[in-house]
Motif scaffolding. Structure first.
Motif, PDB file in Angstrom:
ATOM      1  N   LEU A  36       4.752   3.610  -1.342  1.00  0.00           N
ATOM      2  CA  LEU A  36       3.572   4.105  -0.640  1.00  0.00           C
ATOM      3  C   LEU A  36       2.375   3.668  -1.470  1.00  0.00           C
ATOM      4  O   LEU A  36       2.315   3.935  -2.671  1.00  0.00           O
ATOM      5  CB  LEU A  36       3.609   5.635  -0.532  1.00  0.00           C
ATOM      6  CG  LEU A  36       2.439   6.267   0.205  1.00  0.00           C
ATOM      7  CD1 LEU A  36       2.620   6.103   1.710  1.00  0.00           C
ATOM      8  CD2 LEU A  36       2.328   7.735  -0.129  1.00  0.00           C
ATOM      9  N   LEU A  37       1.436   2.988  -0.831  1.00  0.00           N
ATOM     10  CA  LEU A  37       0.248   2.520  -1.535  1.00  0.00           C
ATOM     11  C   LEU A  37      -0.811   3.617  -1.599  1.00  0.00           C
ATOM     12  O   LEU A  37      -0.749   4.600  -0.862  1.00  0.00           O
ATOM     13  CB  LEU A  37      -0.329   1.296  -0.823  1.00  0.00           C
ATOM     14  CG  LEU A  37       0.577   0.071  -0.777  1.00  0.00           C
ATOM     15  CD1 LEU A  37      -0.057  -1.019   0.078  1.00  0.00           C
ATOM     16  CD2 LEU A  37       0.880  -0.440  -2.173  1.00  0.00           C
ATOM     17  N   ASP A  38      -1.829   3.423  -2.447  1.00  0.00           N
ATOM     18  CA  ASP A  38      -2.880   4.430  -2.579  1.00  0.00           C
ATOM     19  C   ASP A  38      -3.775   4.528  -1.343  1.00  0.00           C
ATOM     20  O   ASP A  38      -4.566   5.444  -1.218  1.00  0.00           O
ATOM     21  CB  ASP A  38      -3.709   4.220  -3.852  1.00  0.00           C
ATOM     22  CG  ASP A  38      -4.289   2.829  -3.971  1.00  0.00           C
ATOM     23  OD1 ASP A  38      -4.167   2.032  -3.012  1.00  0.00           O
ATOM     24  OD2 ASP A  38      -4.859   2.538  -5.022  1.00  0.00           O
ATOM     25  N   ASN A  39      -3.621   3.608  -0.384  1.00  0.00           N
ATOM     26  CA  ASN A  39      -4.335   3.719   0.888  1.00  0.00           C
ATOM     27  C   ASN A  39      -3.469   4.421   1.948  1.00  0.00           C
ATOM     28  O   ASN A  39      -3.777   4.383   3.131  1.00  0.00           O
ATOM     29  CB  ASN A  39      -4.795   2.352   1.384  1.00  0.00           C
ATOM     30  CG  ASN A  39      -3.640   1.432   1.752  1.00  0.00           C
ATOM     31  OD1 ASN A  39      -2.470   1.790   1.653  1.00  0.00           O
ATOM     32  ND2 ASN A  39      -3.975   0.219   2.157  1.00  0.00           N
ATOM     33  N   ASP A  40      -2.380   5.045   1.510  1.00  0.00           N
ATOM     34  CA  ASP A  40      -1.461   5.825   2.350  1.00  0.00           C
ATOM     35  C   ASP A  40      -0.685   4.993   3.359  1.00  0.00           C
ATOM     36  O   ASP A  40      -0.273   5.486   4.407  1.00  0.00           O
ATOM     37  CB  ASP A  40      -2.179   6.982   3.049  1.00  0.00           C
ATOM     38  CG  ASP A  40      -2.774   7.963   2.059  1.00  0.00           C
ATOM     39  OD1 ASP A  40      -2.295   8.012   0.902  1.00  0.00           O
ATOM     40  OD2 ASP A  40      -3.719   8.667   2.420  1.00  0.00           O
ATOM     41  N   ASN A  41      -0.456   3.726   3.046  1.00  0.00           N
ATOM     42  CA  ASN A  41       0.431   2.885   3.839  1.00  0.00           C
ATOM     43  C   ASN A  41       1.764   2.780   3.120  1.00  0.00           C
ATOM     44  O   ASN A  41       1.805   2.559   1.908  1.00  0.00           O
ATOM     45  CB  ASN A  41      -0.158   1.489   4.044  1.00  0.00           C
ATOM     46  CG  ASN A  41      -1.235   1.476   5.086  1.00  0.00           C
ATOM     47  OD1 ASN A  41      -1.019   1.922   6.206  1.00  0.00           O
ATOM     48  ND2 ASN A  41      -2.408   0.974   4.733  1.00  0.00           N
ATOM     49  N   VAL A  42       2.846   2.952   3.861  1.00  0.00           N
ATOM     50  CA  VAL A  42       4.187   2.866   3.292  1.00  0.00           C
ATOM     51  C   VAL A  42       4.819   1.560   3.752  1.00  0.00           C
ATOM     52  O   VAL A  42       4.593   1.112   4.874  1.00  0.00           O
ATOM     53  CB  VAL A  42       5.053   4.083   3.692  1.00  0.00           C
ATOM     54  CG1 VAL A  42       5.345   4.107   5.177  1.00  0.00           C
ATOM     55  CG2 VAL A  42       6.333   4.145   2.869  1.00  0.00           C
ATOM     56  N   GLY A  43       5.587   0.939   2.867  1.00  0.00           N
ATOM     57  CA  GLY A  43       6.190  -0.321   3.276  1.00  0.00           C
ATOM     58  C   GLY A  43       7.166  -0.895   2.278  1.00  0.00           C
ATOM     59  O   GLY A  43       7.477  -0.309   1.248  1.00  0.00           O
ATOM     60  N   ILE A  44       7.607  -2.064   2.643  1.00  0.00           N
ATOM     61  CA  ILE A  44       8.585  -2.809   1.854  1.00  0.00           C
ATOM     62  C   ILE A  44       7.977  -4.173   1.507  1.00  0.00           C
ATOM     63  O   ILE A  44       7.220  -4.743   2.293  1.00  0.00           O
ATOM     64  CB  ILE A  44       9.904  -2.963   2.645  1.00  0.00           C
ATOM     65  CG1 ILE A  44      10.952  -3.715   1.827  1.00  0.00           C
ATOM     66  CG2 ILE A  44       9.678  -3.576   4.003  1.00  0.00           C
ATOM     67  CD1 ILE A  44      12.335  -3.704   2.456  1.00  0.00           C
ATOM     68  N   ILE A  85      10.108  -2.220   8.315  1.00  0.00           N
ATOM     69  CA  ILE A  85       9.876  -0.860   7.836  1.00  0.00           C
ATOM     70  C   ILE A  85      10.088   0.104   9.001  1.00  0.00           C
ATOM     71  O   ILE A  85       9.617  -0.137  10.115  1.00  0.00           O
ATOM     72  CB  ILE A  85       8.471  -0.693   7.198  1.00  0.00           C
ATOM     73  CG1 ILE A  85       8.332   0.669   6.518  1.00  0.00           C
ATOM     74  CG2 ILE A  85       7.362  -0.930   8.190  1.00  0.00           C
ATOM     75  CD1 ILE A  85       9.121   0.830   5.277  1.00  0.00           C
ATOM     76  N   TYR A  86      10.827   1.182   8.716  1.00  0.00           N
ATOM     77  CA  TYR A  86      11.109   2.231   9.690  1.00  0.00           C
ATOM     78  C   TYR A  86      10.537   3.540   9.158  1.00  0.00           C
ATOM     79  O   TYR A  86      10.590   3.811   7.959  1.00  0.00           O
ATOM     80  CB  TYR A  86      12.613   2.431   9.866  1.00  0.00           C
ATOM     81  CG  TYR A  86      13.356   1.246  10.417  1.00  0.00           C
ATOM     82  CD1 TYR A  86      13.733   1.205  11.754  1.00  0.00           C
ATOM     83  CD2 TYR A  86      13.706   0.178   9.601  1.00  0.00           C
ATOM     84  CE1 TYR A  86      14.441   0.127  12.263  1.00  0.00           C
ATOM     85  CE2 TYR A  86      14.404  -0.904  10.099  1.00  0.00           C
ATOM     86  CZ  TYR A  86      14.779  -0.925  11.428  1.00  0.00           C
ATOM     87  OH  TYR A  86      15.473  -1.995  11.930  1.00  0.00           O
ATOM     88  N   LEU A  87      10.022   4.346  10.055  1.00  0.00           N
ATOM     89  CA  LEU A  87       9.514   5.659   9.701  1.00  0.00           C
ATOM     90  C   LEU A  87      10.103   6.664  10.685  1.00  0.00           C
ATOM     91  O   LEU A  87       9.939   6.500  11.903  1.00  0.00           O
ATOM     92  CB  LEU A  87       7.985   5.664   9.743  1.00  0.00           C
ATOM     93  CG  LEU A  87       7.273   6.890   9.220  1.00  0.00           C
ATOM     94  CD1 LEU A  87       7.640   7.181   7.763  1.00  0.00           C
ATOM     95  CD2 LEU A  87       5.767   6.711   9.336  1.00  0.00           C
ATOM     96  N   ASP A  88      10.827   7.639  10.158  1.00  0.00           N
ATOM     97  CA  ASP A  88      11.475   8.665  10.976  1.00  0.00           C
ATOM     98  C   ASP A  88      12.331   8.060  12.080  1.00  0.00           C
ATOM     99  O   ASP A  88      12.301   8.487  13.235  1.00  0.00           O
ATOM    100  CB  ASP A  88      10.430   9.632  11.539  1.00  0.00           C
ATOM    101  CG  ASP A  88       9.728  10.402  10.434  1.00  0.00           C
ATOM    102  OD1 ASP A  88      10.378  10.682   9.404  1.00  0.00           O
ATOM    103  OD2 ASP A  88       8.541  10.722  10.585  1.00  0.00           O
ATOM    104  N   LYS A  92       8.720   0.358  12.814  1.00  0.00           N
ATOM    105  CA  LYS A  92       7.257   0.361  12.900  1.00  0.00           C
ATOM    106  C   LYS A  92       6.639  -1.027  12.740  1.00  0.00           C
ATOM    107  O   LYS A  92       5.577  -1.294  13.288  1.00  0.00           O
ATOM    108  CB  LYS A  92       6.659   1.301  11.844  1.00  0.00           C
ATOM    109  CG  LYS A  92       7.000   2.761  12.071  1.00  0.00           C
ATOM    110  CD  LYS A  92       6.365   3.255  13.344  1.00  0.00           C
ATOM    111  CE  LYS A  92       6.587   4.739  13.535  1.00  0.00           C
ATOM    112  NZ  LYS A  92       5.928   5.245  14.724  1.00  0.00           N
ATOM    113  N   LYS A  93       7.280  -1.895  11.938  1.00  0.00           N
ATOM    114  CA  LYS A  93       6.702  -3.222  11.730  1.00  0.00           C
ATOM    115  C   LYS A  93       7.776  -4.190  11.257  1.00  0.00           C
ATOM    116  O   LYS A  93       8.654  -3.817  10.487  1.00  0.00           O
ATOM    117  CB  LYS A  93       5.573  -3.164  10.707  1.00  0.00           C
ATOM    118  CG  LYS A  93       4.797  -4.470  10.590  1.00  0.00           C
ATOM    119  CD  LYS A  93       3.555  -4.300   9.754  1.00  0.00           C
ATOM    120  CE  LYS A  93       2.753  -5.583   9.741  1.00  0.00           C
ATOM    121  NZ  LYS A  93       1.547  -5.440   8.934  1.00  0.00           N
TER     122      LYS A  93
END
Length: 174
Positions: A36-44, A85-88, A92-93
């Motif tokens: 999770l980046l400091d801009n609140d984006n989560v990813g791989i 990337i998957y969320l719940d 998502k992307k």
């Protein structure tokens, strides 16, 4: 963690409740990871074996929910196909995967959970649970199944959550 993960495909999973606004490494192997980046984006992200510096770090990032709740995050790198990337449980992307993946970059580094070796070392801030690494790329159906299982877990009272709560209260007192 003492052993590296098989390449060329890998899946990383965690259930997280991070402190937003901070960089939060979930899993890091130096040449690939999920965070999770400091801009609140989560990813791989993954390191590509290319001389083109602009294409060294193919990645897939999406906004992380700001509801303060637990969320299931899964990152998948499928060799010569995609970085996802998957969320719940939802895809998502997707971005193209590097070809080839740079295995040599950071080969001497050991994999870590809740810590990144980049930028002088950064620790995860918040609660993290059920971290898993899979040798190979899981399918959409596999990720949905993992999410269903993740929802069946009661986090309150688990060792990782209890320790995180104690640690946070000690930090707040100082």
């Amino acid at each position: 963690m003492g052993e590296d993960i098989f390449f060329p495909s890998v899946t990383m999973e965690a259930i997280i409740k991070p402190t937003l606004g901070t960089r939060n490494p979930i899993y890091d192997k130096y040449n690939y990871g999920i965070q999770l980046l400091d801009n609140d984006n989560v990813g791989i992200w993954i390191r590509a074996d290319t001389a083109n510096a602009a294409k060294h770090w193919p990645s897939a990032y999406v906004p992380f929910p700001t509801d303060g709740e637990w969320h299931h995050v899964v990152g998948v790198v499928e060799n010569k196909k995609s970085v996802r990337i998957y969320l719940d449980g939802e895809l998502k992307k997707t971005t193209p995967a590097p070809d080839p993946i740079s295995i040599a970059y950071g080969a001497a580094q050991k994999p870590t959970i809740a810590y990144t070796q980049h930028l002088g070392g950064i620790w995860y801030a918040g609660a993290i649970d059920e971290v898993a690494i899979f040798e190979g790329a899981l399918s959409d159906a596999d990720v949905r199944r993992l999410h269903t299982l993740a929802l069946a877990i009661e986090y309150t009272g688990k060792l990782a959550v209890t320790w995180g709560t104690l640690k946070q209260s000690m930090i707040e007192r100082n």
